[in-house]
Write an enzyme that holds these catalytic residues in place. Structure first.
Site, short mmCIF file in Angstrom:
data_model
loop_
_atom_site.label_atom_id
_atom_site.label_comp_id
_atom_site.label_asym_id
_atom_site.label_seq_id
_atom_site.Cartn_x
_atom_site.Cartn_y
_atom_site.Cartn_z
N PHE A 20 18.75 12.15 2.31
CA PHE A 20 17.69 13.05 2.81
C PHE A 20 17.97 14.43 2.23
O PHE A 20 19.13 14.76 1.94
CB PHE A 20 17.71 13.10 4.33
CG PHE A 20 17.31 11.80 5.00
CD1 PHE A 20 17.01 10.67 4.25
CD2 PHE A 20 17.23 11.71 6.37
CE1 PHE A 20 16.64 9.47 4.87
CE2 PHE A 20 16.86 10.52 7.00
CZ PHE A 20 16.58 9.41 6.24
N TRP A 58 13.52 7.42 -2.84
CA TRP A 58 12.32 7.86 -2.11
C TRP A 58 11.63 8.98 -2.89
O TRP A 58 10.42 8.92 -3.12
CB TRP A 58 12.71 8.34 -0.70
CG TRP A 58 11.50 8.80 0.09
CD1 TRP A 58 10.65 8.00 0.79
CD2 TRP A 58 11.02 10.14 0.24
NE1 TRP A 58 9.65 8.75 1.37
CE2 TRP A 58 9.86 10.08 1.05
CE3 TRP A 58 11.45 11.39 -0.22
CZ2 TRP A 58 9.12 11.21 1.40
CZ3 TRP A 58 10.72 12.53 0.13
CH2 TRP A 58 9.57 12.42 0.93
N LYS A 96 3.96 3.39 14.71
CA LYS A 96 4.83 3.43 13.55
C LYS A 96 4.12 3.73 12.25
O LYS A 96 4.67 4.35 11.34
CB LYS A 96 5.53 2.07 13.46
CG LYS A 96 6.69 2.03 12.51
CD LYS A 96 7.28 0.62 12.48
CE LYS A 96 8.17 0.45 11.26
NZ LYS A 96 8.36 -0.94 10.89
N THR A 140 12.49 0.83 1.97
CA THR A 140 12.40 1.79 0.87
C THR A 140 13.54 1.56 -0.12
O THR A 140 13.34 1.56 -1.34
CB THR A 140 12.43 3.22 1.45
OG1 THR A 140 11.41 3.33 2.42
CG2 THR A 140 12.20 4.24 0.37
#
Lengths: 622, 622
Positions: free
Chosen positions: B446, B475, B113, B81
């Site tokens: 995050f 992201w 996954k 990513t």
């Protein structure tokens, strides 16, 4: 022709590599396909989108021609070569023409047989791609099959380790049924809004497939001639490596998934057929399907691109579909339903030439009774390929064995042997006529054939009711060598035809088999072994009795015994067992042992294959 | 960006399917590739011909950036990513940029996954193709590997059945050596003009490979998570089904053939590496190669198209190569040498962003010492992806397990844990600096990370010698979210670098392993088990001691023990055995048990994957 004809005729790969291929974009444009209708795979291959069917639905169908053969020698009588040659000659005569043939397996390409793209000046090109990965369809079939196989053993392992309640929370997260689970609920007659609302009994029936390891009929596959994996024990190691059981590997093209890809008429039809695949039974004997395992969606995802037919070209530079390669014994041995459905529109106003595997007793019968039934298409003409060589064999000539030089009887004039063998040609002509379709015989000429021999075959063909019979020299001369054949085919396609299936689907299984055995194979009747008798009952009870029949029989004789040449009579056809391909949609009675994994010979042809490092070209492929 | 950024962030496949893909023709044209340089695979994928390398040889190389990571949690820290996000941001800043990443295996795609095309607004598209067949390279690897495997068992069978003289007439028709046979003659020190001129002793040595069935290291492969075939017995049945022996299946990407495809720098190099593959030994202990079996040419034919890198695009609509997927433990875990060699020319004047597998201790070390050595390319900057989550784990946070919700420690501010764990980041920065390359740390943010936590990571990175450290939000925000990171990378690439390998190739095997263990893994030394000590001698005698070292070690710790987090010290690295990939060109010492065939979980992700029959689109791929 996109290549100059030379004499003596060079090797197949030399001819193919000398051809000036037309960009596939132009080949597509010739039959009304725009760049939005196709997906390129390099400059000379493309996949055709299925939605062209919708756009072209009002186009009149092309004339539909099946190329089949007399009962062949083990060397083959040149069916693919004749298919290409006929197409090329129709193109030469100014007709719109499209060709549909099967994709070969990579196994034989590297094993004994070598390539299968036709031969001489009648080929599909580029021949290297044709004989190798092409666009990966066979790989996709293998991936889908092996995903299902892995799903089976994983499911057995995980069910062993978990309670019903635990399986429910794992398989139904958020107390929700996955969409495919509703099919299982319906099959089991269970009604429930949520997984948590299932009674303990219903939960047990629903959540546990309880697969009987001894019942599993699905083999794993590889696309290699690998005899060492015909019979294997898997699941060795520790408890986390699964449970030991005996199973086997088939060559990929022998898989039911390949047969499904051949039979499917749309993406929706593909999805349904995959879901119906039976992999074995539970311990009570109920069928367990790919849908029950939750694998049918992912398998369809793996197959969705493979469902699009592959566009290539003949040595005329005209379009050809190369699509699917199912076995011709345990499966229908024809190119795909969808390729013919699209091809017959692309060649509108002209001709669609398609090929069926083995001889007319098998490939053509399945073409009519299985493939045409699935596609709804009605053929206009059957071409039966005959050779002087094969007819002499049927007349009692010495044994023909691949890899061993031919006996002199085949290289010099021998009218006596030929005359005795010609009954096999007459029988095959008769089969096609039973379906109400005009027959043209193509005498595929070898250089040692004499004029008298060729004339004898032509005369016999007409005497047996063929509409036409022509000597064809497409192998050595290309399109010009098949002009007489093409003209006869054009004329035959104008004849009235009265197409009918050999049997109706709602006839009992036993009778369907008996009709094929007596009407085509010339048997007096059928001997059903006890296992086969059990299956007659079982499949009738399971509702599989409305499926068509796909006989698994040797192609080297009209009977079940490859040694019986000519037109065997006064025998009863033994059926030792019957199997079901519930997904592909047929039952296949076994008349003998069908090998589903070839082996490599002492000197496999792969030993001659390499890359020329200067040019990047493939050498040694034959 | 070719997709609008929305909040909340939709699923990966929804973002990917909402993107308005640029025709790959245009993507190619941006970097100077004409339609003659590429082979289309549909509208949005293409293979790039290798001869562009020759044409572009005088173009200056792009700046070369490797994206790696700190020691990750089992969930992964977003390396792919970040690779995509960084590329997209460089593109946003008006730079020429090209991206190179690995192709995932279909096994994990359908297993636990799910997909691996990046995520959120930093992806390679079309993501369905990326995660499925793509252009069939992995299938080609499987076909080549399994052809070789079949060749081994067939050879054993046929040698068993034939005399030397008979083998000679079969294997050398027309009393002629096949071209590849001269390599074997040379290896054996035999001179002969014709097969018939060989002395009985020389014929015996030459014609009979005399493979020891117990020595065979080559497994068969399938690209499915199928634990049931990890350990199998093959060759059951009758005498014509081969000889029984125990063996196993690996997942295709774990094969040496995949590693060879990754390492090859040209078609010629590929052919040679395939030929050098050792499949086991004869009964005297001499290595038997793919060349000895006569299979290397055919294998190269199967692989020749797979050697061409696959062109796709990032969500910027800029070019990306997705090519080869070797394991990161028993193989180098990097995308291909050839893709980087071409990509660095295509991005001339700009940036080539490539990714190496696992953490910096493994993937980056192999990137430098194995991949860069093979390609001759010199990197300009290393990006180390770090997450607050992983650093907390290294600080002693609760266990992180895939499929189980994260502990609260990871969802709320916890500067204490973070501070303790930050040594792992410092260590990884130190590794890159040992190679003389400037480091930029990308803190992959995050949403639960706090400002203080992020600042602590940035400060620590700079204190440990990173040239730059930036928080990145690619992201959720796509290209704009990684602008600060991209700017830091641009600046780092302008810094002087002093690239050096960790060890010279002509150092003894033992010392090379010790250098990696002590300099990177922080061990005090290495314990070589007896098996490993034997191999040190064997491989030195065989001349394999000049190969680079590819450590097979867990990625979950800097040590060999996945439970040891942070920066393990005061330990000795156990090497239980050493293996050789003679074709791919490296030795791999085993520090633990490496699983080369995953299994399916109780609820595999394939259960959610299906085709939308209305649109034909894939649903449920994640």
């Amino acid at each position: 022709m996109i290549v100059d004809v030379k004499s003596p005729v060079p090797s197949d790969i030399e001819i193919a590599q000398a051809a000036k291929l037309r960009p596939i974009r132009e080949v597509a444009a010739d039959v009304g396909l725009s760049e939005d209708d196709i997906d390129f795979f390099g400059k000379y291959k493309a996949k055709v989108h299925l939605d062209v069917l919708k756009r072209m639905k009002d186009r009149p169908n092309a004339k539909y021609i099946d190329v089949t053969a007399i009962t062949p020698t083990p060397l083959g009588e040149g069916k693919t070569t004749t298919t290409c040659g006929l197409s090329q000659a129709l193109h030469y005569l100014g007709k719109t023409v499209f060709t549909c043939i099967r994709q070969p397996s990579q196994g034989p390409t590297f094993g004994i047989k070598g390539g299968a793209a036709g031969g001489g000046y009648s080929q599909i090109v580029p021949m290297e791609d044709f004989n190798l990965h092409l666009t990966g369809d066979t790989h996709a079939v293998g991936a889908a099959n092996n995903l299902l196989a892995a799903a089976i053993d994983a499911r057995i392992l995980h069910e062993d380790r978990r309670s019903d309640a635990r399986l429910r929370t794992i398989l139904c997260p958020n107390d929700t049924f996955a969409p495919w689970m509703y099919k299982r609920l319906e099959k089991l007659g269970i009604k429930a809004g949520k997984p948590s609302e299932l009674s303990p009994e219903d939960l047990h029936r629903f959540i546990r497939l309880d697969i009987d390891p001894y019942s599993i009929t699905l083999n794993r596959v590889v696309d290699v001639n690998d005899r060492a994996v015909r019979n294997v024990v898997i699941g060795l190691g520790t408890s986390s490596d699964g449970r030991p059981r005996q199973t086997g590997f088939d060559i990929t093209v022998a898989s039911e998934v390949m047969a499904i890809l051949m039979m499917a008429s749309s993406l929706k039809d593909l999805r349904e057929r995959v879901g119906r695949m039976v992999i074995g039974t539970d311990k009570k004997g109920n069928a367990v399907t790919a849908e029950d395992l939750g694998a049918a969606g992912a398998m369809t995802v793996l197959l969705k691109d493979a469902l699009m037919p592959n566009l290539m070209q003949t040595l005329s530079g005209a379009g050809a579909f190369v699509h699917t390669g199912p076995f011709a014994n345990i499966a229908p041995g024809n190119s795909s339903v969808i390729a013919d459905m699209i091809g017959i529109k692309l060649a509108s106003g002209g001709y669609l030439v398609t090929e069926s595997g083995f001889g007319a007793d098998i490939g053509m019968e399945k073409f009519f009774d299985i493939k045409c039934r699935a596609s709804g298409l009605i053929p206009n003409c059957v071409v039966i390929v005959a050779t002087v060589r094969a007819l002499k064999m049927h007349g009692g000539g010495p044994k023909v064995v691949a890899g061993i030089p031919l006996d002199a009887a085949y290289m010099t004039e021998n009218l006596e042997l030929l005359e005795k063998g010609i009954a096999n040609l007459a029988a095959n002509i008769g089969f096609a006529k039973k379906f109400g379709i005009p027959v043209v015989v193509a005498v595929n000429r070898f250089k040692t054939d004499t004029k008298k021999e060729l004339q004898m075959v032509k005369d016999a063909a007409k005497a047996a009711g063929a509409f036409g019979a022509e000597v064809s020299e497409h192998w050595g001369r290309g399109e010009e060598g098949a002009v007489a054949l093409a003209e006869a085919v054009i004329e035959a396609c104008e004849q009235p035809s009265d197409f009918k299936f050999l049997y109706p689907l709602d006839m009992p299984i036993k009778e369907k088999i008996e009709i094929i055995a007596t009407q085509i194979y010339g048997a007096d009747g059928v001997d059903f072994a006890p296992a086969a008798q059990d299956k007659l009952k079982l499949y009738t009870n399971l509702g599989f009795d409305k499926l068509p029949i796909c006989m698994a029989k040797t192609h080297l004789s009209l009977s079940h015994d490859p040694a019986w040449k000519g037109v065997p009579k006064d025998y009863s056809l033994p059926v030792r067992d019957i199997r079901a391909s519930a997904g592909a949609g047929f039952l296949y009675p076994l008349c003998g042992t069908m090998r589903t994994m070839p082996g490599l010979p002492s000197r496999p042809v792969f030993m001659d294959i390499d890359v020329d490092l200067e040019t990047g070209k493939v050498v040694g492929l034959s």
